[in-house]
Design an enzyme around this catalytic site. Structure first.
Site, short mmCIF file in Angstrom:
data_model
loop_
_atom_site.label_atom_id
_atom_site.label_comp_id
_atom_site.label_asym_id
_atom_site.label_seq_id
_atom_site.Cartn_x
_atom_site.Cartn_y
_atom_site.Cartn_z
N LYS A 23 1.17 14.54 1.04
CA LYS A 23 -0.20 14.85 0.58
C LYS A 23 -0.38 16.35 0.32
O LYS A 23 -1.35 16.79 -0.25
CB LYS A 23 -1.23 14.34 1.58
CG LYS A 23 -1.25 12.81 1.71
CD LYS A 23 -2.25 12.35 2.76
CE LYS A 23 -2.16 10.86 3.06
NZ LYS A 23 -2.87 10.02 2.09
N LYS A 27 -8.14 14.07 4.59
CA LYS A 27 -7.27 12.90 4.57
C LYS A 27 -6.26 13.06 5.70
O LYS A 27 -6.21 14.12 6.33
CB LYS A 27 -6.55 12.77 3.22
CG LYS A 27 -5.84 14.06 2.76
CD LYS A 27 -5.18 13.90 1.41
CE LYS A 27 -6.11 14.00 0.22
NZ LYS A 27 -6.26 12.80 -0.56
N ARG A 28 -5.46 12.00 5.96
CA ARG A 28 -4.40 12.15 6.94
C ARG A 28 -3.50 13.33 6.57
O ARG A 28 -3.31 13.62 5.39
CB ARG A 28 -3.56 10.87 7.03
CG ARG A 28 -4.26 9.72 7.69
CD ARG A 28 -4.67 10.05 9.11
NE ARG A 28 -3.51 10.22 9.98
CZ ARG A 28 -2.98 9.26 10.73
NH1 ARG A 28 -3.54 8.05 10.75
NH2 ARG A 28 -1.93 9.48 11.49
N HIS A 87 0.80 -1.23 0.00
CA HIS A 87 0.00 0.00 0.00
C HIS A 87 0.82 1.27 0.00
O HIS A 87 0.27 2.36 0.13
CB HIS A 87 -0.91 0.05 1.22
CG HIS A 87 -1.99 -0.97 1.22
ND1 HIS A 87 -3.24 -0.74 0.68
CD2 HIS A 87 -2.01 -2.23 1.67
CE1 HIS A 87 -3.99 -1.82 0.81
NE2 HIS A 87 -3.26 -2.74 1.42
N LYS A 143 -14.51 8.66 -3.42
CA LYS A 143 -15.72 9.01 -2.68
C LYS A 143 -16.25 10.36 -3.15
O LYS A 143 -17.46 10.55 -3.32
CB LYS A 143 -15.44 9.01 -1.16
CG LYS A 143 -15.11 7.62 -0.63
CD LYS A 143 -14.42 7.61 0.73
CE LYS A 143 -13.75 6.25 0.95
NZ LYS A 143 -12.74 6.25 2.01
N THR A 194 -8.37 6.82 -1.87
CA THR A 194 -9.75 6.32 -2.03
C THR A 194 -10.74 7.44 -1.75
O THR A 194 -11.88 7.39 -2.22
CB THR A 194 -10.01 5.13 -1.08
OG1 THR A 194 -9.48 5.45 0.21
CG2 THR A 194 -9.38 3.86 -1.61
C1 26V Z 1 2.22 1.60 7.30
C2 26V Z 1 2.84 1.65 8.47
C3 26V Z 1 4.23 1.39 8.47
C4 26V Z 1 4.77 1.04 9.73
C5 26V Z 1 3.97 1.22 10.94
C6 26V Z 1 2.78 2.03 10.87
C7 26V Z 1 2.13 1.94 9.62
C8 26V Z 1 0.78 2.14 9.57
C9 26V Z 1 0.16 2.08 8.39
C10 26V Z 1 0.88 1.81 7.27
C11 26V Z 1 0.19 1.70 6.03
C12 26V Z 1 0.56 2.80 5.19
C13 26V Z 1 0.08 2.50 3.93
C14 26V Z 1 -1.23 3.16 3.67
O1 26V Z 1 -2.07 3.46 4.48
N1 26V Z 1 -1.37 3.33 2.43
C15 26V Z 1 -2.55 3.88 1.86
O2 26V Z 1 -3.33 2.78 1.43
C16 26V Z 1 -4.50 3.20 0.79
C17 26V Z 1 -5.30 1.96 0.47
O3 26V Z 1 -4.62 1.19 -0.44
C18 26V Z 1 -4.15 4.00 -0.43
O4 26V Z 1 -5.35 4.44 -1.03
C19 26V Z 1 -3.30 5.19 -0.07
O5 26V Z 1 -2.87 5.86 -1.23
C20 26V Z 1 -2.09 4.73 0.69
O6 26V Z 1 -1.34 5.83 1.21
#
Ligand code: 26V
Length: 813
Positions: free
Chosen positions: A548, A542-543, A354, A654, A650
């Protein structure tokens, strides 16, 4: 069909049996809990029927493993899916209860950070809608994603105690608890020529499952989301430690064990290498796999066929320990040989990436990993040895290559490498993202395993993001093209025939104005700020993250404000800029971005010289429920990440589904949105991903040049530190220096002028009301491509090989 009278009777009976008092004495929370219980009874019938059908069938099931499921509220969604909403609302009205008022009492299930967690929730919704046997597996955090308050412009975090009044949707399954083991050591023994790995002196943790039903849309399917909670095993807590009289240590031990499922880590796209997070990961993965194997064995099928009956999907690398854990169970507990266990494991596991941000790629220090999970480490070590041997044969002598791909290297366990080696499928979440994975981030793995790589562009569920959140638009669509779009989202395309229909245009415009009026009233009520419902609602939710580029949005607003001050007669359509989003508590720059937005908002909103042409609002505590109010009210959707950085997005989908026009870069799914709606129905600006990547590789970017060349840009940058904003001189110096002294890592300055141009274009387009509403209809009509039903059908067909299982009506009820 159920009648209103019957529903009333169910409700009153349930109220009495639950509360033992007169209905007249009911508190709103009593009313909410009663209705929840009534709805649960309807769901239970279908749930039992679904579980029976799955237990009997011979076909494959899938399990979606995710550390996050961002479900939001369930009451209204479940009523819609069960086709009970109207009857329920009418019945309750006659009892003097307002359905929407008691629905509002439900806390959001906020067990996720952002896109990744909400995607998991949309996927579960689609699995059930498509009658597919697919379930979720995760952690039942006692505290979900923090609640955000804004105090003096700054973000303050409060705990999200979402279980305070209980949770009407979950069922605790104490009899299905399993043990998960941490720490200790592994002793080797030999029995009958077999090496045994005996894990001893470990700390046991009891994993107790809580099941939540995932209801299909107007079908009989009810799947299961199983969330695990950490508890002490009775034997260890009560009898051994406690009875020896060491009360304080017993309580401390209980506290440590329960801390595993205590809180969701509020990190998104950034790794903070806390050992508790690694514990969380192994905890739910081990519990989940143990329960799947246990259930599988009840089906009396030989374990060698496991991967033909079970697919396990890992949502990013967070659940990647599913690979060594399944190996452990097959080898240590089921006495299987390595090669067969490996074939089954890789045949079972599939992986979605992701993010390509390097700071989000998970890696864990080997010493921490090995101490916490000694047996799992041995298995990972063996996987790594075998993999590196293969690499050596393929690239003899190329140590750099081998080191760059190894699972264990430089003192770390590289989780994405483990996922790539131990799975049968690796997918990105939008076309461009998958291409970047193949050509850059995982190019070495692509060379070795090209067959594993595939794209699955993300999607969103139209049940929540249109039917539930925008009832007026849903009704209009059904009145115009019939109700089939709720089962087959591609049917939304039929709306293209109405683009030039002026009566239809009027209704679309009217609905947008209605939704804007609702958001206007909400903002007035909550913040005592008046905004103009006829202004352009331009929204970025968004976050908060540097990539971003919320700050690019702010710099443009400051520039527009400057232009208005210079020329109060400037011809612009009034604008309302709305922001929402949370910053990770430890992410300083993101928190400063929130302070900057609020500071600029305070200056602009009170300035009467601009005659209300500009307003800026920061909406506190952006979450799923707030999103449901925001997307239907948007005219413009801000999707302005640095090209190449946003894997998909996403929120962009929406907004589109609710008729907003995107202003965006060629990044993530924006590119596919442009392909669908055509370039006349989206406003694109900025560097392309290739240009960004080229700058990173070859250099040649100098932020100071832009600062000196563009007077307007220089002016807004200087305003960050020259006292123009009513804050101390150093408040925003970090942001300023990030641009100029750290050479603007995310190319904000580079994209500034084309972004301003893009906004000027938006302003021009909005003047032509008819043209604008036509663009809006095009966006709605082409949003079917981004239904998560389509995405899930592709996962089911290409990766999991699962098929619909129609569930019969449960005749017992
Ligand atoms: C990664 C990590 C890395 C280490 C610890 C904490 C942590 C927490 C969450 C994540 C996930 C990051 C990836 C993420 O949220 N990606 C988002 O995924 C969405 C669904 O696929 C996508 O639409 C977004 O563009 C993308 O940033």
């Amino acid at each position: 069909m159920i009648t209103k009278e019957y529903f009333k009777k169910l409700y009153l009976d349930k109220f009495q049996s639950m509360h033992g008092k007169e209905i007249a004495e009911a508190t709103p929370m009593d009313q909410y809990l009663t209705l929840g219980a009534v709805i649960r009874d309807f769901i239970s019938r279908k749930w039992i029927a679904s579980n029976n059908a799955y237990a009997k069938m011979d076909d494959k099931e899938t399990y979606y493993f995710s550390l996050e499921f961002l479900l939001g509220k369930l009451m209204d969604a479940n009523l819609l899916k069960l086709h009970l909403k109207e009857i329920c609302a009418e019945a309750l009205t006659e009892l003097g209860i307002q359905l929407d008022q008691i629905e509002a009492l439900e806390p959001d299930a906020g067990l996720g950070n952002g896109g990744l967690g909400r995607l998991a929730a949309c996927f579960l919704d689609s699995l059930a809608a498509l009658q597919l046997p697919g379930h979720g597996c995760g952690i039942r955090y006692k505290y979900g994603f923090f609640e955000q308050k804004i105090v003096d412009g700054y973000q303050v975090e409060l705990p999200d105690n979402w279980l305070k009044y209980g949770n009407v949707w979950e069922i605790r399954k104490a009899d299905k608890a399993v043990e998960v083991r941490f720490g200790g050591n592994v002793r080797l023994d030999r029995v009958d020529g077999r090496t045994l790995f005996i894990h001893e002196n470990f700390d046991p943790v009891l994993a107790v499952p809580y099941d939540t039903p995932i209801v299909g849309y107007r079908n009989n399917t009810v799947n299961t989301l199983r969330l695990w909670s950490a508890e002490t095993t009775m034997k260890d807590f009560d009898f051994s430690t406690f009875n020896r009289g060491d009360y304080l240590n017993a309580v401390k031990y209980k506290y440590e064990v329960e801390s595993i499922s205590q809180v969701l880590y509020p990190d998104d796209n950034h790794l903070e290498g806390r050992v508790l997070r690694l514990k969380q990961q192994y905890f739910f993965v081990s519990a989940g796999i143990q329960s799947i194997v246990r259930r599988y064995k009840k089906r009396h099928i030989h374990l060698r066929d496991f991967h033909k009956k079970v697919a396990i999907h890992i949502n990013d690398t967070h659940p990647v320990l599913a690979i060594p854990e399944l190996m452990r169970i097959l080898i240590d507990e089921e006495e299987m040989g390595w090669d067969e266990a490996w074939e089954i494991t890789t045949g079972t596991i599939s992986y979605t990436n992701h993010t390509i941000l390097p700071e989000a790629l998970e890696k864990w220090p080997i010493d921490i990993f090995q101490t916490l999970l000694p047996r799992i480490y041995m298995i990972v070590h063996e996987i790594n040895e075998r993999f590196c041997r293969q690499l050596w044969e393929k690239y003899p002598g190329d140590w750099n290559k081998i080191r760059s791909m190894a699972i264990l290297s430089d003192g770390y366990v590289h989780m994405a490498h483990l996922a790539a080696v131990g799975s049968n499928s690796i997918n990105g979440v939008a076309k461009i993202h998958t291409e970047i994975l193949k050509s850059q981030v995982m190019s070495n793995f692509y060379d070795s395993y090209p067959h594993k790589f595939n794209n699955k562009t993300n999607g969103i569920t139209p049940r929540r993001w249109l039917l539930k959140s925008n009832p007026q638009l849903s009704r209009l669509i059904s009145d115009t093209i019939g109700p089939d779009w709720l089962y087959d989202s591609r049917k939304l395309q039929l709306l293209v025939d109405y683009v030039r229909d002026s009566a239809f245009q009027d209704r679309i415009h009217g609905i947008k104005q209605h939704n804007k009026a609702l958001l206007t009233a909400f903002i007035k009520d909550k913040y005592q700020i008046s905004i103009d419902p006829d202004s352009i609602f331009d929204i970025q939710v968004k976050r908060i993250h540097a990539y971003k580029r919320q700050i690019l949005n702010v710099l443009h607003i400051m520039d527009l404000y400057n232009r208005l001050l210079e020329n109060p007669n400037l011809e612009i359509h009034p604008r309302t800029f709305i922001f929402g989003g949370k910053a990770a508590p430890s992410y300083y720059m993101a928190k400063q971005t929130i302070k900057l937005i609020n500071t600029v908002a305070a200056v602009i909103n009170q300035d009467t010289r601009i005659h209300g042409k500009l307003k800026v609002i920061f909406l506190e505590n952006y979450n799923v429920s707030l999103g449901e109010k925001i997307f239907p009210a948007a005219d413009v959707s801000e999707q302005i990440s640095t090209a190449s950085k946003e894997a998909s997005g996403t929120g962009n989908m929406k907004f589109m589904m609710n008729g907003a026009i995107t202003i965006g870069t060629l990044d993530g799914a924006n590119i596919e949105i442009k392909e669908e709606v055509g370039e006349d129905n989206i406003v694109i600006f900025g560097l392309t991903a290739d240009q960004v990547l080229k700058y990173y590789q070859e250099g040649g970017y100098n932020a100071w040049d832009l600062y000196h060349e563009d007077g307007r840009l220089k002016m807004v940058l200087d305003q960050l530190i020259n006292g123009f904003l009513p804050v101390g001189p150093d408040e925003f110096r970090g942001i300023y220096e990030g641009f100029l002294y750290h050479n603007d890592e995310y190319f904000v300055l580079k994209d500034f002028s084309s972004y301003v141009e893009a906004h000027n274009k938006i302003n021009r387009l909005y003047q032509d009301k008819e043209k604008w509403v036509q663009m809006s209809i095009h966006n709605i009509a082409h949003s079917g491509k981004f239904s998560s039903d389509k995405t899930i059908s592709e996962y089911a067909r290409d990766i999991w090989n699962i098929h619909p299982v129609p569930i019969p009506n449960n005749p017992l009820f």
